[in-house]
Design an enzyme around this catalytic site. Sequence first.
Site, PDB file in Angstrom:
ATOM      1  N   HIS A   1      18.111  12.959  -6.249  1.00 34.66           N
ATOM      2  CA  HIS A   1      18.464  14.376  -6.353  1.00 34.66           C
ATOM      3  C   HIS A   1      19.682  14.564  -7.274  1.00 34.66           C
ATOM      4  O   HIS A   1      19.729  15.477  -8.092  1.00 34.66           O
ATOM      5  CB  HIS A   1      18.830  14.942  -4.974  1.00 34.66           C
ATOM      6  CG  HIS A   1      17.745  14.874  -3.952  1.00 34.66           C
ATOM      7  ND1 HIS A   1      17.798  14.026  -2.866  1.00 34.66           N
ATOM      8  CD2 HIS A   1      16.582  15.548  -3.828  1.00 34.66           C
ATOM      9  CE1 HIS A   1      16.720  14.201  -2.115  1.00 34.66           C
ATOM     10  NE2 HIS A   1      15.964  15.111  -2.678  1.00 34.66           N
TER      11      HIS A   1
ATOM     12  N   LEU B   1      20.288  14.479   0.610  1.00 41.49           N
ATOM     13  CA  LEU B   1      20.347  14.141  -0.817  1.00 41.49           C
ATOM     14  C   LEU B   1      20.654  12.670  -1.053  1.00 41.49           C
ATOM     15  O   LEU B   1      21.414  12.050  -0.331  1.00 41.49           O
ATOM     16  CB  LEU B   1      21.406  15.003  -1.505  1.00 41.49           C
ATOM     17  CG  LEU B   1      21.171  16.516  -1.396  1.00 41.49           C
ATOM     18  CD1 LEU B   1      22.271  17.263  -2.151  1.00 41.49           C
ATOM     19  CD2 LEU B   1      19.799  16.921  -1.921  1.00 41.49           C
TER      20      LEU B   1
ATOM     21  N   GLY C   1      17.168  18.788   0.738  1.00 40.97           N
ATOM     22  CA  GLY C   1      18.370  18.189   1.309  1.00 40.97           C
ATOM     23  C   GLY C   1      18.191  16.720   1.627  1.00 40.97           C
ATOM     24  O   GLY C   1      17.276  16.066   1.135  1.00 40.97           O
TER      25      GLY C   1
ATOM     26  N   SER D   1      13.814   8.103  -1.658  1.00 46.07           N
ATOM     27  CA  SER D   1      13.167   9.218  -0.968  1.00 46.07           C
ATOM     28  C   SER D   1      13.952   9.503   0.301  1.00 46.07           C
ATOM     29  O   SER D   1      14.433   8.574   0.958  1.00 46.07           O
ATOM     30  CB  SER D   1      11.727   8.834  -0.598  1.00 46.07           C
ATOM     31  OG  SER D   1      11.217   9.744   0.359  1.00 46.07           O
TER      32      SER D   1
HETATM   33  P1  AMP Z   1      12.768  16.745  -2.025  1.00 49.57           P
HETATM   34  O1  AMP Z   1      14.117  17.026  -1.475  1.00 49.57           O
HETATM   35  O2  AMP Z   1      12.186  15.461  -1.561  1.00 49.57           O
HETATM   36  O3  AMP Z   1      11.832  17.919  -1.910  1.00 49.57           O
HETATM   37  O4  AMP Z   1      12.964  16.539  -3.583  1.00 49.57           O
HETATM   38  C1  AMP Z   1      13.633  17.492  -4.363  1.00 49.57           C
HETATM   39  C2  AMP Z   1      13.472  17.134  -5.817  1.00 49.57           C
HETATM   40  O5  AMP Z   1      14.018  15.824  -6.039  1.00 49.57           O
HETATM   41  C3  AMP Z   1      12.002  17.060  -6.256  1.00 49.57           C
HETATM   42  O6  AMP Z   1      11.888  17.600  -7.557  1.00 49.57           O
HETATM   43  C4  AMP Z   1      11.726  15.578  -6.236  1.00 49.57           C
HETATM   44  O7  AMP Z   1      10.694  15.194  -7.116  1.00 49.57           O
HETATM   45  C5  AMP Z   1      13.055  15.029  -6.692  1.00 49.57           C
HETATM   46  N1  AMP Z   1      13.197  13.623  -6.288  1.00 49.57           N
HETATM   47  C6  AMP Z   1      13.031  13.105  -5.053  1.00 49.57           C
HETATM   48  N2  AMP Z   1      13.181  11.768  -5.074  1.00 49.57           N
HETATM   49  C7  AMP Z   1      13.443  11.440  -6.366  1.00 49.57           C
HETATM   50  C8  AMP Z   1      13.680  10.205  -7.044  1.00 49.57           C
HETATM   51  N3  AMP Z   1      13.671   9.046  -6.405  1.00 49.57           N
HETATM   52  N4  AMP Z   1      13.899  10.248  -8.371  1.00 49.57           N
HETATM   53  C9  AMP Z   1      13.895  11.427  -9.043  1.00 49.57           C
HETATM   54  N5  AMP Z   1      13.687  12.627  -8.465  1.00 49.57           N
HETATM   55  C10 AMP Z   1      13.456  12.631  -7.141  1.00 49.57           C
END
Ligand code: AMP
Length: 282
Positions: free
Chosen positions: A36, A32, A30, A188
């Site tokens: 995402h 997002l 989340g 992030s």
């Molecule tokens: P998270 O919510 O941080 O656990 O991320 C969920 C998914 O989104 C994971 O597969 C991450 O690698 C991907 N993700 C997070 N940040 C990015 C980004 N800047 N670019 C591409 N994918 C991302």
Amino acid sequence: MQTVNQLNTLRDQVSALRADGPVALVPTMGALHEGHLTLVKTALQHAAHVVVSIFVNPIQFGPNEDLDRYPRQLAQDAALLTEAGASLLWAPSVETMYPAGFATNIGVTGISDTLCGASRPGHFDGVCTVVAKLFNQVRPDLAFFGEKDWQQLTIIRQMARDLDFTQPAAVAIHGVPTVREPDGLALSSRNAYLTLEQRSQAVSLPNAMRSAIAALRCGVPVATAMHQLQAEILASGFSSVDYAELVSADSLTAINTLSDAPARLIVAARIGATRLIDNMEV
Ligand code: AMP
């Protein structure tokens, strides 16, 4: 888009979606952002429907990490996912995912112990356990993960192979390139923790990484380039560097000399209380 938080409802809804064609899963925690949403949009190019999970997975956080302050904004996330074209939001509670008596751990040995695994013991077991559960709950045909978390992507690919989640049985794992802010900082959810000053300092991380890659390509020895990279990150306001390494893109083992084999520059560094990670193709 429907939001579902009961497992039997999820299964019914996914079965109905599957009648239209392949179903993709995008697991998230989340808060997002465009990274995402790019996973969702990429998934839609490969599948008839995209299921997104939002679950802040307690077992992948260490005792002194940011589980309690991790940003949670389900209503806003649901609106973004509707706009992006997702069909279903799976948002289970902690009790649904880990009912009393839950006792199973899934881990990939070796590659889970280096890099982020060294400074976050148990983190990747938590990731593997929840992703394996999500695969079994949703039973997707494909799943999409960000290259932003390169070690995580590598470990999940290994787990999917080892536990027969991958083709021809099911779940082809797709990696999606990192989405960045216009100045180069990788998007992030944790960027929200940064003060304005830290945010302006944080861009030094990708900048220093790009300089290191340029140096490596000019023949600067790996050890020298990694030393310079660390020094540059620390000089720009980061308090510590957990690691800054050139690794094999597949095995994540350290590389001492650049060759034609696929390599990745991979870094984790702390700015204030926030830990940022990034990686780039070399
Ligand atoms: P998270 O919510 O941080 O656990 O991320 C969920 C998914 O989104 C994971 O597969 C991450 O690698 C991907 N993700 C997070 N940040 C990015 C980004 N800047 N670019 C591409 N994918 C991302």
